[in-house]
Design a protein around this motif. Sequence first.
Motif, mmCIF file in Angstrom:
data_model
loop_
_atom_site.group_PDB
_atom_site.id
_atom_site.type_symbol
_atom_site.label_atom_id
_atom_site.label_comp_id
_atom_site.label_asym_id
_atom_site.label_seq_id
_atom_site.Cartn_x
_atom_site.Cartn_y
_atom_site.Cartn_z
ATOM 1 N N VAL A 109 0.857 -1.177 0.000
ATOM 2 C CA VAL A 109 0.000 0.000 0.000
ATOM 3 C C VAL A 109 0.895 1.230 0.000
ATOM 4 C CG1 VAL A 109 -1.730 1.280 1.293
ATOM 5 C CG2 VAL A 109 -1.851 -1.206 1.187
ATOM 6 N N ARG A 110 0.694 2.080 -0.977
ATOM 7 C CA ARG A 110 1.472 3.303 -1.068
ATOM 8 C C ARG A 110 0.954 4.317 -0.039
ATOM 9 N NH1 ARG A 110 3.020 -0.086 -4.154
ATOM 10 N NH2 ARG A 110 4.103 0.150 -6.087
ATOM 11 N N THR A 111 1.812 5.168 0.403
ATOM 12 C CA THR A 111 1.398 6.229 1.318
ATOM 13 C C THR A 111 0.422 7.132 0.578
ATOM 14 O OG1 THR A 111 3.543 6.155 2.373
ATOM 15 C CG2 THR A 111 2.222 8.115 2.745
ATOM 16 N N ARG A 112 -0.669 7.449 1.263
ATOM 17 C CA ARG A 112 -1.638 8.339 0.648
ATOM 18 C C ARG A 112 -2.229 9.237 1.720
ATOM 19 N NH1 ARG A 112 -4.122 2.892 -0.560
ATOM 20 N NH2 ARG A 112 -5.077 2.458 1.404
ATOM 21 N N GLU A 113 -2.602 10.407 1.293
ATOM 22 C CA GLU A 113 -3.172 11.397 2.186
ATOM 23 C C GLU A 113 -4.655 11.096 2.376
ATOM 24 O OE1 GLU A 113 -4.077 16.152 2.000
ATOM 25 O OE2 GLU A 113 -2.319 15.397 0.930
ATOM 26 N N LEU A 170 -7.750 9.881 -4.848
ATOM 27 C CA LEU A 170 -8.989 10.330 -5.478
ATOM 28 C C LEU A 170 -10.150 9.424 -5.078
ATOM 29 C CD1 LEU A 170 -10.073 12.471 -7.421
ATOM 30 C CD2 LEU A 170 -9.532 10.925 -9.307
ATOM 31 N N ALA A 171 -9.902 8.127 -5.017
ATOM 32 C CA ALA A 171 -10.947 7.169 -4.633
ATOM 33 C C ALA A 171 -11.385 7.345 -3.180
ATOM 34 C CB ALA A 171 -10.466 5.738 -4.862
ATOM 35 N N LEU A 172 -10.552 7.947 -2.359
ATOM 36 C CA LEU A 172 -10.928 8.232 -0.979
ATOM 37 C C LEU A 172 -11.820 9.473 -0.888
ATOM 38 C CD1 LEU A 172 -7.478 7.697 0.777
ATOM 39 C CD2 LEU A 172 -9.478 6.191 0.903
ATOM 40 N N ARG A 173 -11.831 10.280 -1.951
ATOM 41 C CA ARG A 173 -12.524 11.557 -1.928
ATOM 42 C C ARG A 173 -13.799 11.595 -2.741
ATOM 43 N NH1 ARG A 173 -7.627 11.862 -0.637
ATOM 44 N NH2 ARG A 173 -6.956 13.399 0.884
ATOM 45 N N ARG A 174 -13.924 10.702 -3.709
ATOM 46 C CA ARG A 174 -15.143 10.693 -4.516
ATOM 47 C C ARG A 174 -15.486 9.274 -4.913
ATOM 48 N NH1 ARG A 174 -13.248 7.907 -8.072
ATOM 49 N NH2 ARG A 174 -12.222 8.538 -9.967
ATOM 50 N N SER A 175 -16.789 9.014 -4.918
ATOM 51 C CA SER A 175 -17.281 7.718 -5.400
ATOM 52 C C SER A 175 -18.164 7.994 -6.601
ATOM 53 C CB SER A 175 -18.052 6.977 -4.303
ATOM 54 O OG SER A 175 -19.123 7.770 -3.823
ATOM 55 N N VAL A 176 -18.252 7.006 -7.477
ATOM 56 C CA VAL A 176 -18.976 7.181 -8.733
ATOM 57 C C VAL A 176 -19.913 6.006 -8.956
ATOM 58 C CG1 VAL A 176 -18.730 7.477 -11.235
ATOM 59 C CG2 VAL A 176 -16.973 8.400 -9.702
ATOM 60 N N PRO A 236 -10.484 1.415 -1.439
ATOM 61 C CA PRO A 236 -9.579 2.553 -1.232
ATOM 62 C C PRO A 236 -9.048 2.689 0.195
ATOM 63 C CG PRO A 236 -11.517 3.244 -2.463
ATOM 64 C CD PRO A 236 -11.776 1.846 -1.983
ATOM 65 N N TRP A 237 -9.754 2.122 1.153
ATOM 66 C CA TRP A 237 -9.367 2.258 2.556
ATOM 67 C C TRP A 237 -8.420 1.153 3.014
ATOM 68 C CZ3 TRP A 237 -10.576 6.819 4.397
ATOM 69 C CH2 TRP A 237 -11.625 7.516 3.803
ATOM 70 N N ALA A 238 -8.128 0.172 2.168
ATOM 71 C CA ALA A 238 -7.232 -0.925 2.549
ATOM 72 C C ALA A 238 -5.871 -0.377 2.959
ATOM 73 C CB ALA A 238 -7.073 -1.905 1.388
ATOM 74 N N GLY A 239 -5.375 -0.876 4.087
ATOM 75 C CA GLY A 239 -4.059 -0.470 4.558
ATOM 76 C C GLY A 239 -4.038 0.876 5.272
ATOM 77 N N THR A 240 -5.210 1.479 5.496
ATOM 78 C CA THR A 240 -5.254 2.744 6.233
ATOM 79 C C THR A 240 -5.795 2.484 7.632
ATOM 80 O OG1 THR A 240 -7.529 3.415 5.717
ATOM 81 C CG2 THR A 240 -5.818 3.920 4.060
ATOM 82 N N GLU A 241 -5.704 3.486 8.480
ATOM 83 C CA GLU A 241 -6.222 3.317 9.838
ATOM 84 C C GLU A 241 -7.739 3.199 9.863
ATOM 85 O OE1 GLU A 241 -5.744 8.032 10.000
ATOM 86 O OE2 GLU A 241 -4.242 6.502 9.659
ATOM 87 N N ARG A 242 -8.421 3.512 8.759
ATOM 88 C CA ARG A 242 -9.882 3.401 8.714
ATOM 89 C C ARG A 242 -10.348 2.089 8.096
ATOM 90 N NH1 ARG A 242 -11.556 9.219 6.979
ATOM 91 N NH2 ARG A 242 -13.605 8.293 6.730
ATOM 92 N N ARG A 261 -22.489 -0.302 -2.916
ATOM 93 C CA ARG A 261 -21.029 -0.243 -3.081
ATOM 94 C C ARG A 261 -20.540 1.195 -2.932
ATOM 95 N NH1 ARG A 261 -18.132 1.669 -6.801
ATOM 96 N NH2 ARG A 261 -19.791 1.699 -8.334
ATOM 97 N N VAL A 262 -21.256 2.126 -3.550
ATOM 98 C CA VAL A 262 -20.883 3.542 -3.473
ATOM 99 C C VAL A 262 -21.040 4.069 -2.045
ATOM 100 C CG1 VAL A 262 -21.597 5.843 -4.241
ATOM 101 C CG2 VAL A 262 -21.317 4.016 -5.901
ATOM 102 N N LEU A 263 -22.125 3.684 -1.381
ATOM 103 C CA LEU A 263 -22.338 4.117 0.000
ATOM 104 C C LEU A 263 -21.263 3.553 0.927
ATOM 105 C CD1 LEU A 263 -26.220 3.748 0.283
ATOM 106 C CD2 LEU A 263 -24.909 5.871 0.068
ATOM 107 N N ALA A 264 -20.878 2.302 0.720
ATOM 108 C CA ALA A 264 -19.852 1.663 1.554
ATOM 109 C C ALA A 264 -18.500 2.356 1.406
ATOM 110 C CB ALA A 264 -19.725 0.182 1.216
ATOM 111 N N GLN A 265 -18.267 2.965 0.266
ATOM 112 C CA GLN A 265 -16.993 3.652 0.026
ATOM 113 C C GLN A 265 -16.812 4.831 0.980
ATOM 114 O OE1 GLN A 265 -16.287 4.293 -4.131
ATOM 115 N NE2 GLN A 265 -14.549 5.643 -3.781
ATOM 116 N N ARG A 266 -17.906 5.418 1.394
ATOM 117 C CA ARG A 266 -17.889 6.538 2.347
ATOM 118 C C ARG A 266 -16.979 7.670 1.920
ATOM 119 N NH1 ARG A 266 -18.357 3.829 8.416
ATOM 120 N NH2 ARG A 266 -20.487 3.070 8.140
ATOM 121 N N ALA A 267 -17.028 7.985 0.646
ATOM 122 C CA ALA A 267 -16.285 9.139 0.134
ATOM 123 C C ALA A 267 -17.115 10.401 0.391
ATOM 124 C CB ALA A 267 -16.025 8.970 -1.356
#
Length: 184
Positions: free
Chosen positions: A10-14, A97-103, A126-132, A172-178
């Motif tokens: 998992v790459r570092t991401r903001e 980007l996937a953490l900020r918008r869902s489509v 998008p949340w894999a490997g993050t604290e969330r 699926r879009v709701l679960a993304q919680r973007a």
Amino acid sequence: MRTLRDLFAVRTRELPSPVAPGSPAVEAIGLSVRLGQRQVLDSVGLTAHAGEVVALVGPNGAGKSTLLAALAADLPAGSGEVRIDGRPAGAWSAPELALRRSVLPQSAALSFPFPVEDVVRMGRAPWAGTEREDEDDAAVAAAMAATEVTRFAGRPFSALSGGEKARVALARVLAQRAPLMLLD
């Protein structure tokens, strides 16, 4: 030499900060898009603020889906700019980007018979490997309950009716919680 672990790490991401109500979630500034020989969007300006629901209304072929694709940064602008969470869309990496918008596209098709729950869980990728990441189970359960698809969680997505598939795609879009949801 790079290992497989390096390739799939998992790459570092903001991570996104909470968006303050009323602040711009997405902006189109002088946005123009050409598809083939047709100018579909010409100098479009639009700002959607956090907490707002914005509906694009118009006849078929007016460019509504094209505008949504450009706002999602899935379609490049010929000119102008799209800003998501205050930054040019191109400045975000794909995972950020996937953490900020869902489509939610107009139609969803899958080639493999994934169970419904797995399709909804794909929104959490998008949340894999993050604290969330530890919110995954709760997010999936809440999204499935909100769209009333929990009862067929184990059924293959391919075996669902058109309406059921649409509800699973929305889950699926709701679960993304973007913070920004773009629904076509």
